[in-house]
Design a protein around this motif. Sequence first.
Motif, PDB file in Angstrom:
ATOM      1  N   VAL A  31       1.036  -0.761  -0.018  1.00 48.32           N
ATOM      2  CA  VAL A  31      -0.444   0.065   0.128  1.00 48.32           C
ATOM      3  C   VAL A  31       0.565   1.356   0.068  1.00 48.32           C
ATOM      4  O   VAL A  31       0.496   1.962  -0.880  1.00 48.32           O
ATOM      5  N   ALA A  32       1.698   1.274   0.992  1.00 50.10           N
ATOM      6  CA  ALA A  32       3.232   2.354   1.146  1.00 50.10           C
ATOM      7  C   ALA A  32       3.571   2.312  -0.289  1.00 50.10           C
ATOM      8  O   ALA A  32       4.069   4.081  -1.164  1.00 50.10           O
ATOM      9  N   ALA A  33       3.807   1.642  -0.975  1.00 48.13           N
ATOM     10  CA  ALA A  33       4.662   1.999  -2.436  1.00 48.13           C
ATOM     11  C   ALA A  33       3.381   2.016  -3.698  1.00 48.13           C
ATOM     12  O   ALA A  33       3.813   3.242  -4.531  1.00 48.13           O
ATOM     13  N   ALA A  34       2.619   1.812  -3.718  1.00 47.16           N
ATOM     14  CA  ALA A  34       1.577   2.101  -4.203  1.00 47.16           C
ATOM     15  C   ALA A  34       0.674   3.936  -4.287  1.00 47.16           C
ATOM     16  O   ALA A  34       0.983   4.500  -5.345  1.00 47.16           O
ATOM     17  N   ARG A  35       0.978   3.664  -2.972  1.00 43.55           N
ATOM     18  CA  ARG A  35       0.491   5.245  -2.634  1.00 43.55           C
ATOM     19  C   ARG A  35       1.851   6.290  -2.959  1.00 43.55           C
ATOM     20  O   ARG A  35       2.096   7.850  -3.103  1.00 43.55           O
ATOM     21  N   ALA A  55      -8.499  -4.012   0.283  1.00 44.93           N
ATOM     22  CA  ALA A  55      -9.383  -3.371   1.780  1.00 44.93           C
ATOM     23  C   ALA A  55      -8.477  -2.023   1.807  1.00 44.93           C
ATOM     24  O   ALA A  55      -8.672  -0.556   1.570  1.00 44.93           O
ATOM     25  N   ALA A  56      -7.233  -2.455   2.172  1.00 40.48           N
ATOM     26  CA  ALA A  56      -6.142  -1.051   2.475  1.00 40.48           C
ATOM     27  C   ALA A  56      -5.231  -0.387   1.489  1.00 40.48           C
ATOM     28  O   ALA A  56      -5.769   1.009   2.120  1.00 40.48           O
ATOM     29  N   GLY A  61      -7.232   5.131  -2.129  1.00 42.94           N
ATOM     30  CA  GLY A  61      -7.270   5.573  -2.734  1.00 42.94           C
ATOM     31  C   GLY A  61      -6.897   4.789  -3.828  1.00 42.94           C
ATOM     32  O   GLY A  61      -5.956   5.499  -4.838  1.00 42.94           O
ATOM     33  N   VAL A  62      -5.587   3.291  -3.849  1.00 46.59           N
ATOM     34  CA  VAL A  62      -4.728   2.994  -4.627  1.00 46.59           C
ATOM     35  C   VAL A  62      -4.664   1.580  -5.418  1.00 46.59           C
ATOM     36  O   VAL A  62      -6.004   0.800  -4.445  1.00 46.59           O
TER      37      VAL A  62
END
Length: 284
Positions: A31-35, A55-56, A61-62
């Motif tokens: 998730v952090a990398a996508a953000r 879900a995360a 929003g990624v």
Amino acid sequence: MNHKHMESSAMSNKTVLITGTSSGIGLATAVAAARGGWHVIATMRNTAKAGALLAAAEQAGVTVDVRALDVTDPASVEACLSGVDRLDALVNNAGAGHVGTLEQESVDDVRAVMEVNFFGVLHVTKAALPLLRASRGRVLTVTSVGGVVGQPFNEAYCAAKFAVEGFMESLAPVAATAGVSVSVVEPGAVASEFVSNVGLTDDAAEQAGPYAPALANYLNRTRNAFANAQTAEDAAERILGLLDAERPAFRLLTSDAARAFAGVKLKDLDGSAVQTLTAGWVNP
């Protein structure tokens, strides 16, 4: 356009493959990398367990690209990597904890720990290296402070993590000649499902025979350590920093606690400091 947004835009055409993303550090890193603007290939052994990750990602929003990959199955690794056209970074995160001691378990039990935590890393890294050479990319392998400091009742787990660290430390200068950087990431205690998956129960201590008092003391100490653990999200932000770094360091310790703990070993020339430290875990 602010600096942070410019960094994200620069990353938008870069792809990272992350293993073990169904929970914990792997999920948070995906998730952090996508953000952060990366195209994320988020892999896990069983994609039916992708719900928490999806879900995360939706909440953040990624989007992430979920694919099946069993690090212990070379055919699964090959199938997954053959479907990747470009790869700029690999994060070897998949792994499994294990608590036990040699007299009370089989060598096959130890071998199984090595398959997941050591040979699994090798399978994926080997398959990814041609793509990473083409992009002049990077390999990040999540090991543990247990890859630096041997810990009671973690004999097999620490052996696997020591092996990973030695392998990657040896590979790093070789890979660098082909334009690929190699790093290891060493978290300490991280609040995730990793602990519950190990099965730390009082019953285990009661069944430990001559090692029962030592295991009971170890379990009590471990519960206290994880009660004050670093969050998976915080560890993931540190990993993202390494992913984005122009010149990534070989070793990243993800918290002050991890740095203090590993530092005991890294400056312990005769081994006495580590032995004194860990003896207190099993014989307070």
